[in-house]
Every structure is written in structure tokens, then in C-alpha cells.
Design an enzyme around this catalytic site. Sequence first.
Site, PDB file in Angstrom:
ATOM      1  N   ASP A   1       8.242  -6.880 -10.775  1.00 24.52           N
ATOM      2  CA  ASP A   1       9.437  -7.411 -10.126  1.00 24.52           C
ATOM      3  C   ASP A   1       9.086  -8.569  -9.192  1.00 24.52           C
ATOM      4  O   ASP A   1       9.965  -9.222  -8.637  1.00 24.52           O
ATOM      5  CB  ASP A   1      10.216  -6.323  -9.386  1.00 24.52           C
ATOM      6  CG  ASP A   1       9.406  -5.644  -8.290  1.00 24.52           C
ATOM      7  OD1 ASP A   1       8.204  -5.951  -8.143  1.00 24.52           O
ATOM      8  OD2 ASP A   1       9.975  -4.787  -7.586  1.00 24.52           O
ATOM      9  N   SER A   2       7.784  -8.850  -9.051  1.00 25.87           N
ATOM     10  CA  SER A   2       7.342 -10.047  -8.335  1.00 25.87           C
ATOM     11  C   SER A   2       7.866 -11.311  -9.015  1.00 25.87           C
ATOM     12  O   SER A   2       7.838 -12.397  -8.425  1.00 25.87           O
ATOM     13  CB  SER A   2       5.809 -10.086  -8.261  1.00 25.87           C
ATOM     14  OG  SER A   2       5.220  -9.794  -9.523  1.00 25.87           O
TER      15      SER A   2
ATOM     16  N   ASP B   1       8.097  -2.988 -14.364  1.00 24.54           N
ATOM     17  CA  ASP B   1       8.562  -2.507 -13.060  1.00 24.54           C
ATOM     18  C   ASP B   1      10.030  -2.077 -13.136  1.00 24.54           C
ATOM     19  O   ASP B   1      10.842  -2.742 -13.793  1.00 24.54           O
ATOM     20  CB  ASP B   1       8.448  -3.615 -12.015  1.00 24.54           C
ATOM     21  CG  ASP B   1       7.263  -3.430 -11.087  1.00 24.54           C
ATOM     22  OD1 ASP B   1       6.794  -2.290 -10.928  1.00 24.54           O
ATOM     23  OD2 ASP B   1       6.814  -4.440 -10.508  1.00 24.54           O
TER      24      ASP B   1
ATOM     25  N   LYS C   1       6.530   1.253 -14.005  1.00 20.83           N
ATOM     26  CA  LYS C   1       5.960   1.438 -12.667  1.00 20.83           C
ATOM     27  C   LYS C   1       7.107   1.547 -11.680  1.00 20.83           C
ATOM     28  O   LYS C   1       8.103   0.821 -11.796  1.00 20.83           O
ATOM     29  CB  LYS C   1       5.044   0.276 -12.276  1.00 20.83           C
ATOM     30  CG  LYS C   1       4.415   0.435 -10.882  1.00 20.83           C
ATOM     31  CD  LYS C   1       3.415  -0.648 -10.580  1.00 20.83           C
ATOM     32  CE  LYS C   1       4.056  -1.958 -10.199  1.00 20.83           C
ATOM     33  NZ  LYS C   1       4.797  -1.882  -8.894  1.00 20.83           N
TER      34      LYS C   1
ATOM     35  N   GLU D   1       7.947   2.174  -7.281  1.00 21.75           N
ATOM     36  CA  GLU D   1       7.358   2.077  -5.945  1.00 21.75           C
ATOM     37  C   GLU D   1       7.717   3.271  -5.071  1.00 21.75           C
ATOM     38  O   GLU D   1       8.770   3.882  -5.240  1.00 21.75           O
ATOM     39  CB  GLU D   1       7.830   0.801  -5.238  1.00 21.75           C
ATOM     40  CG  GLU D   1       7.260  -0.470  -5.801  1.00 21.75           C
ATOM     41  CD  GLU D   1       7.645  -1.681  -4.952  1.00 21.75           C
ATOM     42  OE1 GLU D   1       8.156  -1.494  -3.812  1.00 21.75           O
ATOM     43  OE2 GLU D   1       7.445  -2.811  -5.420  1.00 21.75           O
TER      44      GLU D   1
ATOM     45  N   GLU E   1      -1.689  -0.977  -2.694  1.00 22.41           N
ATOM     46  CA  GLU E   1      -1.499  -2.370  -2.277  1.00 22.41           C
ATOM     47  C   GLU E   1      -1.682  -2.535  -0.775  1.00 22.41           C
ATOM     48  O   GLU E   1      -1.062  -1.840   0.025  1.00 22.41           O
ATOM     49  CB  GLU E   1      -0.105  -2.868  -2.685  1.00 22.41           C
ATOM     50  CG  GLU E   1       0.132  -4.317  -2.286  1.00 22.41           C
ATOM     51  CD  GLU E   1       1.375  -4.937  -2.896  1.00 22.41           C
ATOM     52  OE1 GLU E   1       1.650  -6.119  -2.599  1.00 22.41           O
ATOM     53  OE2 GLU E   1       2.073  -4.253  -3.680  1.00 22.41           O
TER      54      GLU E   1
END
Length: 349
Positions: free
Chosen positions: A84-85, A123, A153, A155, A223
Site C-alpha cells: 500500500d506504499s 497488502d 499482508k 498490519e 519495521e
Amino acid sequence: MAFLTKLSKISPLARVCLSRCMSHVPENTVYGGPTPQTADRRVTLNQLKQKYKKGEPITVVTAYDYPSAVHLDIAGIDICLVGDSASMVVHGHDTTLPISLEEMLVHCRAVARGAKRPLLVGDLPFGTYETSTSQAVDTAVKVLREGGMDAIKLEGGSPSRITAAKAIVEAGIAVIGHVGLTPQAISVLGGFRPQGKNVSSAIKVVETAMALQEAGCFSVVLECVPAPVAAAATSALRIPTIGIGAGPFCSGQVLVYHDLLGMLQHPHHAKYACVGDVIKKALSEYKEEVNNGSFPGPSHTPYKMNPDDVNGFFNELEKLGLNKAASAATAAAEKMNTAQRPDTETSQK
């Protein structure tokens, strides 16, 4: 018709040469470039598990479109993460929050067309899995079915995120967890802030990673945490850890494609170089340095704990019965201090 009649009479060799000049005939490689050096065979979870058991580093890089996916494929990167970056490095937003599921699916499909070898991970974007486990499973199913991904993935390590991860795994979908700095939670974290710098925060990183493992995640991203915290989590877990800004003691490393290549330091986009060769060279060197352990070094591991917090972290880990993890954290702190001393001594001369 006359043209087709003449074409049918020319030799096979001439026909091949002519077809290569016809723009509507697709090439086997992107833009007629080099053929991939790696076998056209998808990396599997079992292969990643074998690498982990052998202590071989796992390489992960993000990709958001077809050309970047092809470059990762040629370089032999293990996991391709459609992160999602993309919200920041592709769409120009200040955070990862604005990107939608539909936008993410566009990126996923483009990457799936280009990366034939790496395991593909997508993501789950902000706002698409927090409401309920059914919402989380539905979103994960879309990422695989409509996006062409192999895994997802997500978070965070709050109870609801752990429950969501467990539900997605139980639905038959492979999951990577993500702890430490979780960009989707910047509202709570107060910005892009490293985590695990004091005892309570460090313990929380380790415990959250363990909870994600118990939920069924096959790997966890760490991270922006200090190296001793990453070392402890890596030692405590039975699944690979993937570090980004977390030091050299993780099971593997991940970098954002644009960061790895230094693509965004200039405001103009004129073409003054053949960047394809530079990109492939950078990816290959990154892979080699992860494999030989030279990356990440001290300059890539900026997040520190003071000695008192390291000791306190060690004691808290022992209280939890994580003696091996405590030893790993202490050894990591000592190794990082030793590695940084020559730079300090040189600057003092």
C-alpha cells in the site's frame, strides 16, 4: 489479399524476421528485452520454509506495475510485495491511508502479469479489513481472486487484527503479519515513528509477532525497530521475520522498489540514462548483499536502545520464559556496538 498471398510464399526465416517488425506481434520479454535468467517457476511457501530452515536469507522487494515486476522476476527476488506504499511512491500521497482496494487491485493485476517467479503478496489497504472478520476475509479473497496474488499482508497486532489474520488463514489464504512501525496506524502512533525503543514497547513488538504466528501467519514484517528487538523476535518465532529498518538479524529483508533504486530524488523525469540496466544491477547487488550478510550494516540500522533498556528488555524476556530470545537480543546489541565502534574511533582521530 495480394500481400497475404506473397507472405505465404516467403521462407520461414524471412517470415520470422518480418513478424518481429510488426508492432501487433507481442514479444516474449518486456519491450523485447533480455530473457529472464531464472526458471519460470513460482516460489512456494514450502520453498520459503526450506530457505528459513537452512538459514538462507529471504529477499523481498515491492512492485506496483508490470515493468518493476519483470525486473524483480529477472533478478530472482523471492517475494514480490504489492504494498500500500503505492499510495505514496506512485500516487503521491503523504501517507498510505488514501489508496483504495480497487486501486490496489489494479496494481496487483499489473504485477501478476510481470512477475512469474516470486511469491506474490498483496497488502490489504486501510479501511478494508478492520470492521469485521467477514470483511477481512472478503477483501483477502478479492486480492487473490481479482488481483492474482498468492498471499496477503495486513498490519498491526491489536486483538481485532489478530482475529482477522486467523480468520483469513482459516479461509485458506496465506498471511504475512506486520509489526513495529505500521504506517496505517500513524494516527495512533503520532506519525511515522520507530517502535520498540523502550522496554515496554520492545516487549510489545515481540509479543505481537508471537501472537501473529499463533494466528497462523507464515511470516512477520518488522519495521523500524532496534536491532536487538528484531533479533529477539526472530529468535522467539518459528516463522521468518522480514526486516525493514530493523537491522541485520531478521530472516530476510524488504525494501520499497523506489527507495532501493533512489528514483525520487530529482523533480524532473527526463530520460538521460538507460535505467533498466541500472535497476537490474541494483536489485542483483541488493540480493547478493542480503545473502552474504553485508546488508543491512550499521549505517542501515539507526534505531538504538540505551544499555539500561537493553538490560531491562533482557530481564522481561527471561520473565516470559523466552531465554533464547533474551540471549539473541543481548548478542545483537553487542554485535551492533562492536560494528559501530570503528566509525566512532575514526571520527575521533
